[in-house]
Design an enzyme around this catalytic site. Structure first.
Site, PDB file in Angstrom:
ATOM      1  N   LYS A 189       5.186 -12.676 -39.059  1.00  0.00           N
ATOM      2  CA  LYS A 189       5.155 -12.867 -40.509  1.00  0.00           C
ATOM      3  C   LYS A 189       5.322 -14.357 -40.811  1.00  0.00           C
ATOM      4  O   LYS A 189       6.087 -15.046 -40.110  1.00  0.00           O
ATOM      5  CB  LYS A 189       6.306 -12.051 -41.116  1.00  0.00           C
ATOM      6  CG  LYS A 189       6.383 -11.983 -42.618  1.00  0.00           C
ATOM      7  CD  LYS A 189       7.503 -11.011 -43.018  1.00  0.00           C
ATOM      8  CE  LYS A 189       7.596 -10.792 -44.505  1.00  0.00           C
ATOM      9  NZ  LYS A 189       8.622  -9.777 -44.857  1.00  0.00           N
ATOM     10  N   SER A 243       7.110  -6.337 -47.803  1.00  0.00           N
ATOM     11  CA  SER A 243       6.454  -7.628 -47.842  1.00  0.00           C
ATOM     12  C   SER A 243       5.750  -8.031 -46.536  1.00  0.00           C
ATOM     13  O   SER A 243       4.976  -8.987 -46.549  1.00  0.00           O
ATOM     14  CB  SER A 243       7.474  -8.717 -48.174  1.00  0.00           C
ATOM     15  OG  SER A 243       8.511  -8.762 -47.203  1.00  0.00           O
ATOM     16  N   SER A 250      10.775  -3.851 -46.209  1.00  0.00           N
ATOM     17  CA  SER A 250       9.578  -4.680 -46.002  1.00  0.00           C
ATOM     18  C   SER A 250       8.918  -4.570 -44.637  1.00  0.00           C
ATOM     19  O   SER A 250       7.798  -5.065 -44.454  1.00  0.00           O
ATOM     20  CB  SER A 250       9.902  -6.153 -46.265  1.00  0.00           C
ATOM     21  OG  SER A 250      10.112  -6.349 -47.635  1.00  0.00           O
TER      22      SER A 250
END
Lengths: 479, 81
Positions: free
Chosen positions: A84, A157, A181
């Protein structure tokens, strides 16, 4: 249903690792195949913020050379993965999905990234994500599209991480989870995502959303692949003050532990509230599958998820605002409207409310421990809904109403507040072909129990063998 | 969870009908300067947030204390459950 995974990019991480170790296949071959897949799909799915093709090929060549010389670093050696885009990567820009950090290039890497590199993993890119992991995407970066239906959201996310793994753009990824997330996008994209115990994986070098609720964890297509990633990134880190020194188990060696005596707790408040009926059918079917494996399922009482998530929002909002205060003051217009609003609203959370929420947190942890005294794991949906349409979704609408975010994380947020480990695994598809995630939760540091239970369930199903429909049609178009 | 009426612990704010000037003042104290336009945009979100926060502070948690987190271990570290 879609075709079965057969391409090199769609094989499990552990399978490819075995072939690389035996030198039946080189890391550069695998890396090139993954980069080619990224080249074909990324423009359609908006999966990566930065693709690190040159570096990936260099790392793959080094891996091949080492393996040729008899130096084998372990199961991740030569394996293409992503992270990420909130993990610091030395020499590679790290944006956190924002315009505030659009051109920031860290000088050092996050502990997670260093551990992946020490294990010989090949970094193919920095995955797209919600802006600063806080509820919605920056409009200039745009949403990641779901590989199962490109008109739908991946959730977030860790949106790019989930889509990349589901679409064969790497064999695993590392995401972060503050309200759900890792687990929510894993559920929406039909992959496995794990949020380990708070302190199990270092937060050092991960741009925080909420320091006391942030968890780093693996995302992959199978439970064994997740275990392989966790094995590498877990463990004490002196650079993270909240890192735990509890010994790390040999996760992969013990995946096939006996689950026939497993005691599973289910709670009505975490099973049937506001849930999509097509998802509930699959969750109830999974409960029966576990019973067939020998598990004993019992109904237990858990504290109200709604109250716990409100407590989480109080802590998250205040901690996020405190972290962002300098840039919120100096360049407020660099934030998207929705994230700026969340931060400004969080900044005016009364100090007494934040402290009260921390009191409640201690109490909820004690209640959860007590509720789990007679069960080994909890079982519930990861999300009450399947992947929503991108148009009008919370992640793109600009609506920063706090109640909307709270509702989205009702089943996942409680375990970010308590820090208990949780995993989301695929448990089937709705009639419209969208994946549904099953969430299992264990007591602190019992990741092995979670992985073994998830692995046993996975072995009895074939959900992770399916190739997402959008990926299949896009690859057919390219060919 | 048990609840109390929150009268002794509501942070001095009232989610019902918070005035824009009050929001601006609180934000200023927190370190953020808000324009009139910005305050107007924030009013509904602030009210919704404070309503959510009110649902937190009415839960009785006086039997627990977060200061336990600050207990030192071996003089340098902090304990964790």
């Amino acid at each position: 249903m879609t075709s079965v995974r057969s391409d090199i990019c769609d094989q499990p991480l552990t399978e490819i690792a075995t072939r690389i170790r035996r030198r039946e296949m080189s890391s550069i071959e695998v890396t090139d195949a993954v980069l080619e897949r990224i080249s074909a799909l990324d423009q359609h799915l908006n999966t990566f913020i930065t693709i690190t093709a040159k570096q990936a090929r260099r790392q793959a060549e080094v891996a091949d050379r080492e393996i040729h010389e008899g130096i084998y670093r372990g199961v991740l050696h030569g394996i293409p993965v992503s992270v990420k885009d909130l993990f610091w990567t030395a020499g590679i820009r790290t944006t956190a999905g924002s315009r505030v950090l659009a051109n920031w290039v860290p000088e050092t890497s996050a502990t997670v990234v260093e551990r992946l590199q020490e294990a010989g993993a090949v970094l193919v890119g920095k995955a797209n994500m919600y802006e600063f992991a806080y509820g919605s995407v920056h409009p200039e970066i745009g949403p990641t599209r779901n590989p199962w239906d490109s008109s739908r959201s991946t959730g977030g996310s860790s949106s790019g991480s989930a889509a990349a793994v589901a679409a064969g753009m790497g064999y695993g990824s590392v995401g972060s989870d503050t309200g759900g997330s890792i687990r929510i996008p894993a559920a929406f994209c039909g992959i496995v995502g794990m949020k380990p115990t708070y302190g199990r994986v270092s937060r050092h070098g991960a741009i925080p959303l909420s320091w006391s609720c942030d968890h780093m964890g693996p995302m992959a297509r199978t439970v064994a692949d997740c275990a392989a990633l966790l094995q590498v990134i877990a463990g004490h880190d002196p650079l993270d003050s909240t890192s735990s020194d509890v010994p790390v188990a040999a996760y992969m060696d013990n995946l096939d532990s006996d689950v026939s005596t497993l005691r599973i707790g289910i709670a009505d408040s975490y099973l049937r509230q506001h849930i999509d009926p097509s998802a509930l059918i699959l969750i109830e079917s999974a409960i029966r599958d576990f019973e067939r494996l020998g598990a004993v399922v019992q109904v237990i009482e858990l504290p109200s998820p709604t109250e716990i998530v409100a407590t989480l929002v109080a802590i998250m909002g205040a901690e996020a605002a405190e972290y962002h205060m300098p840039t919120l003051q100096s360049q407020p217009d660099a934030y998207s409207a929705a994230v700026r609003t969340r931060l400004e609203v969080g900044a005016i959370t009364p100090a007494t409310t934040y402290i009260h929420a921390q009191r409640l947190r201690k109490r909820v942890i004690a209640q959860m421990r007590e509720a789990m005294a007679d069960v080994d794991i909890l079982l519930m949906p990861t999300s009450p809904v399947t992947a929503p349409l991108i148009d009008g979704d919370l992640s793109t609408s600009g609506d920063a109403h706090p109640g909307l975010l709270a509702a989205r994380i009702n089943y996942t947020g409680p375990f970010d507040l308590t820090g208990f480990p949780a995993i989301s695994i695929p448990c089937g598809y709705t009639g419209s072909g969208l994946p549904v995630g099953l969430q299992l939760v264990a007591r602190p540091y019992e990741e092995q129990t979670l992985l073994s239970a998830a692995w046993a369930y996975e072995q009895s199903t074939s959900w992770n063998h399916q190739l997402p429909s959008t990926v299949r049609s896009l690859l057919t178009d390219v060919a | 969870m048990h609840r109390h009426d929150g009268s002794d612990n509501d942070g001095g704010t009232n989610a019902d009908g918070l005035e824009p000037d009050a929001i601006r003042t609180i934000a200023h104290l927190a370190g953020i300067e808000l324009s009139n336009e910005r305050v107007s945009a924030l009013v509904p979100q602030v009210e919704a947030h404070l309503q959510l926060m009110k649902s937190v502070i009415i839960i009785d948690a006086r039997a627990t204390e977060p200061a336990l987190e600050l207990r030192l271990r071996e003089g340098i570290g902090i304990t964790h459950d």
